[in-house]
Write a protein that holds these residues in place. Structure first.
Motif, PDB file in Angstrom:
ATOM      1  N   ILE A 176       0.863  -1.184   0.000  1.00 29.44           N
ATOM      2  CA  ILE A 176       0.000   0.000   0.000  1.00 29.44           C
ATOM      3  C   ILE A 176       0.896   1.230   0.000  1.00 29.44           C
ATOM      4  O   ILE A 176       1.755   1.391   0.872  1.00 29.44           O
ATOM      5  CB  ILE A 176      -0.940   0.021   1.213  1.00 29.44           C
ATOM      6  N   ILE A 177       0.707   2.079  -1.001  1.00 26.31           N
ATOM      7  CA  ILE A 177       1.460   3.327  -1.127  1.00 26.31           C
ATOM      8  C   ILE A 177       0.515   4.470  -0.813  1.00 26.31           C
ATOM      9  O   ILE A 177      -0.369   4.780  -1.606  1.00 26.31           O
ATOM     10  CB  ILE A 177       2.052   3.489  -2.545  1.00 26.31           C
ATOM     11  N   ASP A 178       0.700   5.088   0.340  1.00 25.97           N
ATOM     12  CA  ASP A 178      -0.224   6.125   0.815  1.00 25.97           C
ATOM     13  C   ASP A 178       0.376   7.503   0.546  1.00 25.97           C
ATOM     14  O   ASP A 178       1.333   7.909   1.189  1.00 25.97           O
ATOM     15  CB  ASP A 178      -0.469   5.924   2.307  1.00 25.97           C
ATOM     16  N   THR A 179      -0.196   8.225  -0.422  1.00 26.99           N
ATOM     17  CA  THR A 179       0.308   9.557  -0.771  1.00 26.99           C
ATOM     18  C   THR A 179      -0.337  10.656   0.062  1.00 26.99           C
ATOM     19  O   THR A 179      -0.016  11.833  -0.106  1.00 26.99           O
ATOM     20  CB  THR A 179       0.058   9.869  -2.263  1.00 26.99           C
ATOM     21  N   THR A 180      -1.239  10.275   0.964  1.00 27.51           N
ATOM     22  CA  THR A 180      -1.976  11.240   1.773  1.00 27.51           C
ATOM     23  C   THR A 180      -1.042  12.060   2.658  1.00 27.51           C
ATOM     24  O   THR A 180      -0.119  11.524   3.259  1.00 27.51           O
ATOM     25  CB  THR A 180      -2.984  10.500   2.672  1.00 27.51           C
TER      26      THR A 180
END
Length: 273
Positions: free
Chosen positions: A79-83
Motif C-alpha cells: 500500500i502506497i499512501d500519498t496522503t
C-alpha cells in the motif's frame, strides 16, 4: 476472493492527485466514493483484489486508515499512501499492516497534481526500505526523484516540514503582490522583477500568474493546505509563529468561500482585509 492480480497498480481516491497517479502509472483500476470517477472497480475491495500494489490518494489519514482497515488484504501486498496525514496515525497503520504481512509506505508527494503529470514532483517515503526499492519503478512514472526518509510515518513528517516552507513562500508571494498593488506597481512587471531578484522562489512560477489573474482553478485546494497547517501545529512541540499567522490567513480565505479553490487564493485573504 479472486487470485488474479494485476502487474499494474490500483488507486483508491480519484480526486486531483489520484486521477493523475492513475494516468501516469497506467493503473488498471481506480475507486472513489463518487461513482462517476470509478475506473474498472465498483468497490474499494475490488481494487485490492485485482492489484498487488495500491495507491491511496485520500484527503486525510483518518480516511486512509478506514479504507485500509475496511478491506481484505493479502500478505505481500504493498500500500502506497500519498496522503498528507498525521505521522502518528500513519506509523500506527504501518505497524498494524506489517503484522498482517502487508507492506505500507507513507509516500508523500511534494508538488501538485499538474506537476505530477509533468513528472516534476518529489516522493518522500517512509516504511520498509526493501518495499520502497520495489516501488521505485512506479514512482519513476510520475516523479523526478524519490527518496526513502525512514520508518513508517517519516514520509508524513517530511511532507509537513516541506509544506510548511512551501506554504509560507506562497503566503509571502501573496502579500508581496498585494503590497505591490497598493503601491500602484504593475503586477506582471512586479512578478517579473521578483523572479529576477534574490526574492525568487519556484512558487512564483506556479502561483504568481494565478494570483495576478485570479485564476483559482484548483491545482491543489486551499482547504487541503489548511488541513496540513493544522497538522503541523498539532505535531510541533515548539511554537510555529509564522504558521499560526498562515493558519489565520487560510481560515479567512476559507470563510470568504475559497476553500475549494486553488491554494493561491490565499491572496484574497490579504486583498479583502
Amino acid at each position: 476472493m479472486s487470485t488474479v492480480t494485476s502487474s499494474r497498480p490500483g488507486v483508491i481516491g480519484m480526486g486531483l492527485m489520484g486521477s493523475a497517479v492513475l494516468k501516469m502509472t497506467g493503473a488498471s483500476c481506480g475507486w472513489d466514493v463518487d461513482a462517476t470517477r470509478c475506473v474498472n472497480a465498483a468497490t474499494a475491495q475490488e481494487v485490492f483484489e485485482q492489484c498487488d500494489v495500491v495507491f491511496l490518494c485520500l484527503p486525510n489519514s483518518h480516511i486512509a486508515s478506514d479504507v485500509a482497515r475496511g478491506v481484505t488484504l493479502k500478505a505481500g501486498q504493498i500500500i502506497i499512501d500519498t496522503t498528507t496525514g498525521d505521522p502518528r496515525e500513519m506509523a500506527a497503520l504501518g505497524a498494524e499492516l506489517a503484522a498482517l504481512g502487508v507492506h505500507y509506505l507513507d509516500a508523500t508527494v511534494s508538488g501538485s497534481s499538474v506537476q505530477l503529470q509533468q513528472r516534476d514532483v518529489l516522493v518522500m517515503a517512509g516504511g520498509d526500505a526493501a518495499a520502497f526499492e520495489r516501488c521505485r519503478e512506479w514512482f519513476a512514472c510520475f516523479a523526478r526523484e524519490s527518496v526513502h526518509v525512514g520508518p513508517c510515518g517519516s514520509g508524513a513528517k517530511m511532507k509537513l516540514v516541506t509544506n510548511l516552507v512551501l506554504g509560507l513562500n506562497r503566503a509571502a508571494l501573496a502579500e508581496g503582490l498585494a503590497f505591490a498593488q497598493q503601491l500602484d506597481l504593475d503586477p506582471a512587471q512586479t512578478l517579473d522583477v521578483m523572479r529576477r531578484s534574490m526574492a525568487y522562489s519556484r512558487i512564483m512560477d506556479t502561483k504568481g500568474e494565478k494570483m495576478i489573474t485570479q485564476d483559482f482553478n484548483p491545482q491543489a485546494k486551499l482547504s487541503q493546505h489548511l488541513k496540513d497547517v493544522r497538522l503541523m501545529l498539532a505535531a510541533s512541540a515548539i511554537p510555529l509563529p509564522l504558521s499560526e499567522v498562515h493558519r489565520e490567513l487560510l481560515e479567512k480565505a476559507e470563510a470568504l468561500g475559497y476553500g475549494e479553490a486553488d491554494n493561491s487564493a490565499v491572496i484574497q485573504a490579504i486583498l479583502k482585509s
